[in-house]
Design an enzyme around this catalytic site. Structure first.
Site, PDB file in Angstrom:
ATOM      1  N   HIS A 129      11.095   2.585  -2.221  1.00 26.08           N
ATOM      2  CA  HIS A 129      10.252   3.783  -2.317  1.00 26.08           C
ATOM      3  C   HIS A 129       9.519   3.987  -0.988  1.00 26.08           C
ATOM      4  O   HIS A 129       9.091   3.035  -0.335  1.00 26.08           O
ATOM      5  CB  HIS A 129       9.261   3.658  -3.468  1.00 26.08           C
ATOM      6  CG  HIS A 129       9.858   4.032  -4.801  1.00 26.08           C
ATOM      7  ND1 HIS A 129       9.319   3.629  -5.999  1.00 26.08           N
ATOM      8  CD2 HIS A 129      10.953   4.794  -5.104  1.00 26.08           C
ATOM      9  CE1 HIS A 129      10.061   4.120  -6.993  1.00 26.08           C
ATOM     10  NE2 HIS A 129      11.039   4.823  -6.477  1.00 26.08           N
TER      11      HIS A 129
ATOM     12  N   ASP B 284       6.576   4.897   0.046  1.00 24.78           N
ATOM     13  CA  ASP B 284       5.240   4.390   0.350  1.00 24.78           C
ATOM     14  C   ASP B 284       5.243   2.898   0.647  1.00 24.78           C
ATOM     15  O   ASP B 284       4.214   2.341   1.019  1.00 24.78           O
ATOM     16  CB  ASP B 284       4.264   4.717  -0.785  1.00 24.78           C
ATOM     17  CG  ASP B 284       4.682   4.149  -2.125  1.00 24.78           C
ATOM     18  OD1 ASP B 284       5.877   4.213  -2.460  1.00 24.78           O
ATOM     19  OD2 ASP B 284       3.797   3.651  -2.859  1.00 24.78           O
TER      20      ASP B 284
ATOM     21  N   HIS C  65      10.577  -1.714 -12.539  1.00 23.06           N
ATOM     22  CA  HIS C  65      10.270  -0.491 -11.806  1.00 23.06           C
ATOM     23  C   HIS C  65      11.515   0.402 -11.832  1.00 23.06           C
ATOM     24  O   HIS C  65      12.623  -0.096 -12.045  1.00 23.06           O
ATOM     25  CB  HIS C  65       9.888  -0.845 -10.366  1.00 23.06           C
ATOM     26  CG  HIS C  65       9.073   0.202  -9.675  1.00 23.06           C
ATOM     27  ND1 HIS C  65       7.899   0.718 -10.196  1.00 23.06           N
ATOM     28  CD2 HIS C  65       9.261   0.837  -8.482  1.00 23.06           C
ATOM     29  CE1 HIS C  65       7.406   1.616  -9.361  1.00 23.06           C
ATOM     30  NE2 HIS C  65       8.219   1.708  -8.324  1.00 23.06           N
TER      31      HIS C  65
ATOM     32  N   ASP D  58       5.772  -2.957  -6.876  1.00 24.36           N
ATOM     33  CA  ASP D  58       5.324  -2.182  -8.038  1.00 24.36           C
ATOM     34  C   ASP D  58       5.997  -2.714  -9.295  1.00 24.36           C
ATOM     35  O   ASP D  58       7.192  -3.028  -9.281  1.00 24.36           O
ATOM     36  CB  ASP D  58       5.688  -0.705  -7.852  1.00 24.36           C
ATOM     37  CG  ASP D  58       4.977  -0.080  -6.672  1.00 24.36           C
ATOM     38  OD1 ASP D  58       4.121  -0.748  -6.071  1.00 24.36           O
ATOM     39  OD2 ASP D  58       5.292   1.087  -6.356  1.00 24.36           O
TER      40      ASP D  58
END
Length: 305
Positions: free
Chosen positions: A66, A68, A141, A212
């Protein structure tokens, strides 16, 4: 060991928090290394505001792809090269990390002047040497995402020098052999076993750094008994269902994992941009009702392990 948080926001940066990245300073007595975990957009700018030097980066671990957690990587790699750094760098990440790095460099006409190795990981041991072992496990995730357990090897116990001198062992090179637990033969024919003069080994430090994740069984196994756990707490307990639906955890769930895994300290990070300073204080309070030794990460905060 010491952790330096470079970015602690979830998804997008805020005025006070950049997106995810942290640096682990091994502070090993014989080697100067920094390991980075995730590299969100703007990470190299965050580094400029610290004493951490990109040239000392030895490894970069990417939890998932991802943006970020990843979009700062091409810029950091190029700047490291343009600064004349020649020290090798290894990137560890999920399948796709090689394509991302190589494509970013190729289509931008960029390159690295230092040896760059890219290792696409799978669950299990991803790195091990005579001082550290890093184990990865898949988390919960929407994309393939990993948590990392970093274990420092146990350190030899202290050598009882006074007892050796009393036993007639001359101070000098023999002490080094005995410190390694070896046996030596003295001039008078006696054999001295170093293991008999060593205190028990000192346990190495253990920490877990997660990407995450919503709650999952692998998280408990990775975090079991660590000195420090870095875990996301994207949303407050009242928004737990929303957090879980997007592959994230609430404050309560992060703290429950720390409690159940019997960790010594919990650092929560990856805070939603919806929370201002007052909201962040509320998040921390929620964690501490379940696990008292919790700290909320802030950009540029350092934590000793």
């Amino acid at each position: 060991m010491e952790l330096l948080f470079l970015g602690t926001s979830a998804g997008v940066p805020t005025r006070t928090r950049n997106v995810t990245s942290l640096v682990l300073d091994l502070q090993h007595p014989t080697r100067s290394e920094l390991w980075m975990f995730d590299c969100g957009e703007g990470t190299q700018h965050q580094l400029l505001r610290t004493a951490a030097h990109p040239g000392k980066l030895n490894k970069i671990f990417i939890t998932h792809l991802h943006g970020d957690h990843l979009f700062g990587l091409p810029g950091l790699l190029c700047s490291r090269s343009m600064a004349g750094n020649i020290h090798p760098l290894t990137i560890y990440g999920p399948p796709g990390i090689r394509e991302f790095v190589e494509t970013s460099l190729r289509i931008s006409g960029s390159w690295t002047d230092y040896p760059l190795e890219i290792i696409e990981i799978k669950p299990g041991v991803v790195f091990s040497d005579d001082a550290y072992t890093v184990t990865a496990a898949a988390l919960n995730h929407p994309v393939e995402c990993y948590g990392f357990r970093i274990e420092e090897c146990d350190k030899p116990g202290a050598l009882d020098g006074a007892a050796l001198v009393a036993a007639g062992v001359p101070f000098g090179p023999l002490f080094q052999q005995l410190k390694r637990g070896e046996s030596v033969t003295l001039a008078d024919g006696r054999t001295i076993n170093g293991a008999d003069y060593l205190s028990p080994p000192r346990p190495g430090k253990k920490l877990a750094i997660f990407g995450d994740t919503a709650p999952c069984e692998n998280a408990l196994a990775l975090a079991s008994g660590v000195d420090l756990l870095v875990h996301e707490a994207t949303l407050e307990s009242a928004m737990e269902e929303k957090a879980n639906s997007r592959g994230h955890s609430s404050t309560r769930q992060a703290a429950m994992l720390a409690r159940d895994a019997q960790v010594k300290k919990l650092i929560v990070t990856h805070v939603s941009s919806r929370y201002d300073a007052e909201g962040c204080a509320m998040l921390l309070a929620e964690c501490r009702t379940v696990f008292a030794d919790t700290r909320l990460a802030e950009d540029f905060a350092t934590v000793r392990v």
